[in-house]
Design an enzyme around this catalytic site. Structure first.
Site, PDB file in Angstrom:
ATOM      1  N   LYS A   1       0.869  -1.185   0.000  1.00  0.00           N
ATOM      2  CA  LYS A   1       0.000   0.000   0.000  1.00  0.00           C
ATOM      3  C   LYS A   1       0.904   1.233   0.000  1.00  0.00           C
ATOM      4  O   LYS A   1       1.402   1.651   1.043  1.00  0.00           O
ATOM      5  CB  LYS A   1      -0.921   0.006   1.212  1.00  0.00           C
ATOM      6  CG  LYS A   1      -1.936   1.138   1.191  1.00  0.00           C
ATOM      7  CD  LYS A   1      -2.875   1.043   2.384  1.00  0.00           C
ATOM      8  CE  LYS A   1      -3.937   2.135   2.319  1.00  0.00           C
ATOM      9  NZ  LYS A   1      -3.372   3.487   2.367  1.00  0.00           N
TER      10      LYS A   1
ATOM     11  N   GLU B   1      -1.029   4.642  -8.430  1.00  0.00           N
ATOM     12  CA  GLU B   1      -0.673   5.570  -7.355  1.00  0.00           C
ATOM     13  C   GLU B   1       0.508   6.430  -7.801  1.00  0.00           C
ATOM     14  O   GLU B   1       1.489   5.925  -8.340  1.00  0.00           O
ATOM     15  CB  GLU B   1      -0.291   4.772  -6.104  1.00  0.00           C
ATOM     16  CG  GLU B   1      -0.337   5.548  -4.819  1.00  0.00           C
ATOM     17  CD  GLU B   1      -1.728   5.566  -4.200  1.00  0.00           C
ATOM     18  OE1 GLU B   1      -1.888   6.193  -3.151  1.00  0.00           O
ATOM     19  OE2 GLU B   1      -2.665   4.960  -4.784  1.00  0.00           O
TER      20      GLU B   1
END
Length: 674
Positions: A118, A174
């Site tokens: 993450k 991302e």
């Protein structure tokens, strides 16, 4: 009030806080609270919604924040959802058990998960048409994002064209920045709090040439509406098209192996050049993902197992005391600078007096500092092995360091409070903001910026000054219109709003004082119980003068009573209230036997009233038992018209809504005792 009604009130407050912090985090890139504190707010909401499922339909789950108005909006073809969080191994296990149950799987059937890092950055989406980069956008609120196409094109190694791709392709990933590049950016004069904020701020530049200088990186993690069979296959396909994907990814059907991957990456996180804040577990089989579907906020087939905060050790040079708007005295550790997770920390929270005593924290100690949620630092422990000389114990102040008022600590509470209230200048600006807020005096045009202006010029230094502002301006011969942002219209509107606010109902008045534990709900209960200001004030004086005296009102507990007593003991607060009421007309609360011709009716105003302002008319109508709405509907009972009525007049005629003149309305609101 039922349990569900109380839950709804709590949810209202939680949603307001969450939306506020969403705006700061996702749109302004300037969070005020830690990830952990934010997660706790969301967790509280989830618990209540789980207990009262019927409230789910009342609350829409927002994702992130609304798009920045500086950029054009982009509507997502499919919503960009956020992930549910897990904070321990048990949460992950519950997720996996729940998933198997939803899929009606047998015990011996295997379920494979993709385990991915993450990355702490900003989510974005790119659309390719006929193999060419067509559009890029941020997540925004999940429905609409910001158009950042030109900025995304400046990111190194991001394909502008793709070979052998479908005619329409959407990929998501991302944007982030390496820690070393972040530090260099700040050394060059920037002032970003952390790498995530730096990446988010850089990708939102209006000038793409600035974005190009920021050394942004990216990592793709999904293909929207992929024809691939598994997440692993999707990542491989992204690689084949030239996209960057994360090398630290595994797939496994073994729970312990999935947890071991988490532990391994947590222990090695400092060796990775960018910030990560957890591990994402996804069902690897894409067909099963579709079967599981999503909630209104997050996919049922994925969860983010968050890392605990980062820690470091440094010297505590001094303990200072910060006085907040509620009067809480918070001890702050002034630290020798330490770099934790790419952020230089010089101050950290010590929480309260009890924590200092429990941990035996002293000035000169070497302390363990943790960035809770990787944002807000706090002192979690002391390394007493490094305490080589005798250090003095810290003495918590017995008087407020800001105003000198007495401090107190309520029973069974850890916080220590300044009793100065509106006399304490550290509290005053925030107290005044509360005083003029919508649910208090509702003075439009007196926001934070305006209050700071008047405070700095000595025109508003306490709440009484609000009602003598015009006199002060004239006496000091200040030409407000000569200052930037102040025109004749804005000045007149503000003075008019202040004048209109002098008529206030009792519950709003009680709420405006900002007494601890006396929110809107309790203020209304107190007002309805005592009916008049005189009755309420008399009872409050009795509370202050006799420690054994109490009041028995349902839903008003001991904590609230003690808080009221503490507030009225302080002479500064009594003086303030007595001076304040000289400027006001405080309307009694409506008793249970109060009726009027508009009691229980829904009314709407249009046009300009000749006898009073619209806000005063609204207050008088509500005091008479009516509900005042801003728009007409079939449920409207009366339309009250003033001079130059607007389009509502014709609409009311078409809907056969009864129309009242101002004079008739004034008769209708007259109270009658039965």
């Amino acid at each position: 009030m039922t349990d569900q009604e109380e839950a709804k009130l709590i949810l209202d407050k939680l949603n307001e806080k969450i939306r506020y912090h969403d705006l700061l985090y996702y749109t302004q890139d300037s969070p005020e609270i830690s990830d952990a504190e934010y997660d706790d707010l969301c967790h509280q909401r989830s618990i209540i919604l789980e207990k009262f499922p019927s409230l789910n339909s009342y609350y829409q789950d927002y994702i992130g924040g609304d798009p920045d108005s500086r950029f054009s909006k982009v509507k997502h073809n499919e919503r960009m959802l956020s992930l549910d969080n897990a904070f321990n191994k048990q949460d992950v296990e519950k997720f996996m058990v729940r998933t198997r149950k939803l899929l009606d799987m047998k015990e011996n059937e295997s379920l494979c998960f993709s385990c991915e890092l993450k990355i702490d950055g900003l989510s974005f989406s790119i659309i390719y048409k006929n193999g060419k980069l067509f559009q890029a956008s941020t997540r925004g609120n999940g429905y609409f994002g910001e158009n950042i196409t030109n900025n995304v094109k400046t990111i190194e190694n991001l394909p502008h064209t793709i070979q052998n791709a479908p005619d329409f392709l959407e990929v998501r990933g991302e944007v982030y920045i390496d820690r070393n590049d972040f530090i260099q950016l700040n050394n060059e004069g920037k002032n970003f709090a952390n790498p995530r904020n730096a990446a988010a701020g850089s990708i939102r530049q209006l000038d793409p040439t600035i974005t190009a200088q920021r050394k942004l990186k990216y990592c793709m993690y999904t293909i929207v509406n992929s024809n691939c069979l598994t997440q692993t296959e999707s990542l491989n396909l992204l690689n084949s098209w030239g996209f960057c994907t994360n090398e630290h990814t595994i797939s496994t059907d073994n729970f312990e192996e999935a947890i071991n991957f988490y532990n391994k990456m947590y222990n090695n996180r400092s060796n990775i050049s960018y910030d990560i804040d957890g591990i994402i577990y996804k069902i690897n089989n894409i067909k099963l993902q579709h079967i599981l579907g999503t909630t209104s906020k997050s996919p049922r087939w994925a969860i983010a197992y968050k890392f605990p905060a980062i820690e470091g050790k440094t010297k505590l040079n001094k303990i200072s005391i910060q006085v907040g708007r509620t009067g809480v005295l918070t001890p702050i550790a002034e630290l020798a600078p330490i770099n934790i997770g790419g952020v230089v920390i010089t101050r950290a929270s010590l929480h309260n007096k009890s924590e200092i005593e429990r941990k035996d924290i002293r000035e000169g100690d070497y302390v363990i500092v943790k960035r809770a949620g990787d944002v807000i630092p706090q002192v979690v422990d002391v390394d007493k092995s490094l305490r080589t000389v005798e250090l003095a114990e810290f003495n918590f102040p017995t008087a407020c360091p800001a105003c000198g008022s007495t401090v107190y600590q309520a029973q069974q509470e850890v916080s220590i409070y300044c009793m100065g209230g509106l006399f304490c200048h550290n509290q005053i600006l925030e107290k005044i903001r509360h005083f003029v807020s919508k649910d208090a005096f509702n003075i439009i045009g007196l926001g934070k910026k305006q209050l700071l202006f008047f405070y700095e010029y000595g025109l508003i230094t306490n709440i009484i000054d609000i009602f003598t502002l015009e006199e002060k301006i004239n006496n000091k011969n200040i030409q407000l219109s000569s200052f930037n942002g102040w025109g004749e219209k804005s000045i007149n509107n503000l003075l008019s709003a202040i004048n209109n606010s002098k008529v206030i109902n009792l519950e709003n008045f009680i709420f405006s004082l900002g007494i601890r534990f006396v929110g809107k709900h309790i203020a209304k209960i107190l007002a309805n119980h005592f009916i008049s200001y005189k009755n309420w004030y008399t009872e409050m004086l009795k509370l202050a003068q006799d420690v054994n005296y109490t009041i028995n009102i349902q839903q008003v507990g001991l904590k609230t009573i003690n808080s009221l007593r503490t507030f009225f003991i302080e002479q500064h607060n009594l003086n303030m209230i007595n001076n304040l009421v000289e400027h006001l007309t405080i309307i009694d609360a409506q008793s249970n036997s109060y009726v009027s011709l508009i009691h229980g009716k829904t009314i709407v105003f249009t046009g300009e009233l000749s006898s009073m302002s619209r806000s005063e008319a609204k207050l008088k109508s509500e005091t008479a038992g009516a509900k005042v709405s801003s728009s007409l509907s079939k449920n409207t009972d009366f339309l009250i018209i003033g001079n130059n009525p607007g389009s509502k007049y014709k609409k009311a005629q078409s809907l056969n809504i009864q129309i009242l003149s101002e004079d008739i309305w004034l008769q209708y609101i007259q109270p009658n005792k039965v």
